[in-house]
Write a protein that holds these residues in place. Structure first.
Motif, PDB file in Angstrom:
ATOM      1  N   HIS A  62      32.928  32.547  46.828  1.00 18.15           N
ATOM      2  CA  HIS A  62      34.285  32.284  47.142  1.00 18.15           C
ATOM      3  C   HIS A  62      34.991  31.542  46.282  1.00 18.15           C
ATOM      4  O   HIS A  62      34.193  30.587  45.624  1.00 18.15           O
ATOM      5  CB  HIS A  62      34.614  31.775  48.538  1.00 18.15           C
ATOM      6  N   ALA A  63      36.342  31.695  46.273  1.00 16.04           N
ATOM      7  CA  ALA A  63      37.417  30.889  45.693  1.00 16.04           C
ATOM      8  C   ALA A  63      38.765  30.986  46.208  1.00 16.04           C
ATOM      9  O   ALA A  63      38.784  32.167  47.141  1.00 16.04           O
ATOM     10  CB  ALA A  63      37.403  30.961  44.242  1.00 16.04           C
ATOM     11  N   ASP A 141      45.479  34.271  52.323  1.00 16.57           N
ATOM     12  CA  ASP A 141      46.057  35.048  51.370  1.00 16.57           C
ATOM     13  C   ASP A 141      45.607  34.658  50.118  1.00 16.57           C
ATOM     14  O   ASP A 141      45.967  35.671  49.082  1.00 16.57           O
ATOM     15  CB  ASP A 141      47.582  35.175  51.406  1.00 16.57           C
ATOM     16  N   SER A 142      45.179  33.591  49.746  1.00 17.35           N
ATOM     17  CA  SER A 142      44.780  33.191  48.466  1.00 17.35           C
ATOM     18  C   SER A 142      43.348  33.341  48.169  1.00 17.35           C
ATOM     19  O   SER A 142      42.749  32.855  47.079  1.00 17.35           O
ATOM     20  CB  SER A 142      45.210  31.838  47.962  1.00 17.35           C
ATOM     21  N   GLU A 143      42.512  33.851  49.169  1.00 16.09           N
ATOM     22  CA  GLU A 143      41.185  34.113  49.019  1.00 16.09           C
ATOM     23  C   GLU A 143      40.789  35.173  47.986  1.00 16.09           C
ATOM     24  O   GLU A 143      41.384  35.975  47.866  1.00 16.09           O
ATOM     25  CB  GLU A 143      40.486  34.561  50.252  1.00 16.09           C
ATOM     26  N   THR A 144      39.719  34.854  47.135  1.00 14.67           N
ATOM     27  CA  THR A 144      38.962  35.773  46.443  1.00 14.67           C
ATOM     28  C   THR A 144      37.547  35.782  46.353  1.00 14.67           C
ATOM     29  O   THR A 144      36.892  34.309  46.884  1.00 14.67           O
ATOM     30  CB  THR A 144      39.770  35.644  44.903  1.00 14.67           C
ATOM     31  N   GLY A 145      36.846  36.601  45.707  1.00 16.23           N
ATOM     32  CA  GLY A 145      35.419  36.328  45.815  1.00 16.23           C
ATOM     33  C   GLY A 145      34.724  37.557  44.874  1.00 16.23           C
ATOM     34  O   GLY A 145      35.311  38.386  44.481  1.00 16.23           O
ATOM     35  N   VAL A 146      33.355  37.137  44.837  1.00 18.23           N
ATOM     36  CA  VAL A 146      32.712  38.003  43.740  1.00 18.23           C
ATOM     37  C   VAL A 146      31.394  38.452  44.502  1.00 18.23           C
ATOM     38  O   VAL A 146      30.905  37.392  45.288  1.00 18.23           O
ATOM     39  CB  VAL A 146      32.061  37.432  42.567  1.00 18.23           C
ATOM     40  N   PHE A 147      30.697  39.382  44.681  1.00 14.40           N
ATOM     41  CA  PHE A 147      29.566  39.988  45.241  1.00 14.40           C
ATOM     42  C   PHE A 147      28.443  39.075  44.833  1.00 14.40           C
ATOM     43  O   PHE A 147      28.178  38.804  43.836  1.00 14.40           O
ATOM     44  CB  PHE A 147      29.384  41.427  44.749  1.00 14.40           C
ATOM     45  N   TYR A 148      27.642  38.447  45.918  1.00 11.54           N
ATOM     46  CA  TYR A 148      26.510  37.695  45.642  1.00 11.54           C
ATOM     47  C   TYR A 148      25.371  38.121  44.585  1.00 11.54           C
ATOM     48  O   TYR A 148      24.718  37.312  43.976  1.00 11.54           O
ATOM     49  CB  TYR A 148      26.268  37.110  46.871  1.00 11.54           C
ATOM     50  N   LYS A 149      25.540  39.338  44.694  1.00 12.61           N
ATOM     51  CA  LYS A 149      24.223  40.062  43.926  1.00 12.61           C
ATOM     52  C   LYS A 149      24.755  40.773  42.831  1.00 12.61           C
ATOM     53  O   LYS A 149      24.363  41.802  42.078  1.00 12.61           O
ATOM     54  CB  LYS A 149      23.602  41.263  44.788  1.00 12.61           C
TER      55      LYS A 149
END
Length: 182
Positions: A62-63, A141-149
């Motif tokens: 997350h970021a 509304d400022s959340e972003t993320g990348v798949f953990y795998k």
């Protein structure tokens, strides 16, 4: 308090000075002036967060983005986690690289994560209480993320696939290359 550099620019492991005797131990877990002197910049934390998780839980990656990007200072109050950070700053020499650090109540280490990094952790002990300070307020509304795998990042979470517990939200996150055009 000691500071250790990492393979990612601007990220540091903080090791407290612990005073132990027959009664137990004492240490200063945070001092803004000393902390800022050690990392060589001024950070003012405005929000503390805490989570409880069981073995196998993976939270992340997350970021927060834009005006709501967050620097974090993370530690474990109970148990042990594998803390993972990924440099998501496109202009950084370590962009797309990650490190994983075991943080535990026993080793008392803290990890400083500057703005522009993805963050996640996996729980390695039966339970864990995870605590972190943020230098900016949470903004949904400022959340972003990348798949953990993510196949490009290839992170070893130290938890067997069949034991992993991941939220529905985290299971549908995009790949790194989709978010950062790589």
């Amino acid at each position: 308090m000691k500071i250790h550099t990492t393979d990612l620019s601007d990220c540091f492991i903080i090791e407290p000075t612990v005073f132990e005797d027959q009664r137990g131990f004492f240490y200063e877990s945070f001092n803004e002036r000393k902390f800022n002197d050690l990392i060589g910049r001024e950070i003012h934390f405005v929000q503390d967060n805490q989570s409880f998780s069981e073995y196998g839980v993976i939270r992340g990656l997350h970021a927060q983005t834009g005006d709501f990007a967050q620097a974090k200072l993370v530690r474990v109050l109970e148990g042990e986690v594998l803390d993972v950070i990924v440099d998501a700053r496109p202009d950084s020499a370590t962009f797309g690289k990650h490190i994983a650090v075991k943080l535990s109540a026993e080793n008392r280490l803290q990890l400083f994560i500057p703005r522009g990094f993805l963050h996640g952790f996996s729980v390695l002990s039966p339970t864990a209480v995870f605590f972190y300070k943020c230098d900016n307020y949470y903004h949904k509304d400022s959340e972003t993320g990348v798949f953990y795998k993510d196949s490009q990042l290839n992170i070893d979470w130290l938890v067997p696939d069949e034991k992993r517990i991941v939220s529905e939200k985290d299971l549908i996150l995009p790949e790194f290359r989709q978010v950062f055009n790589q």
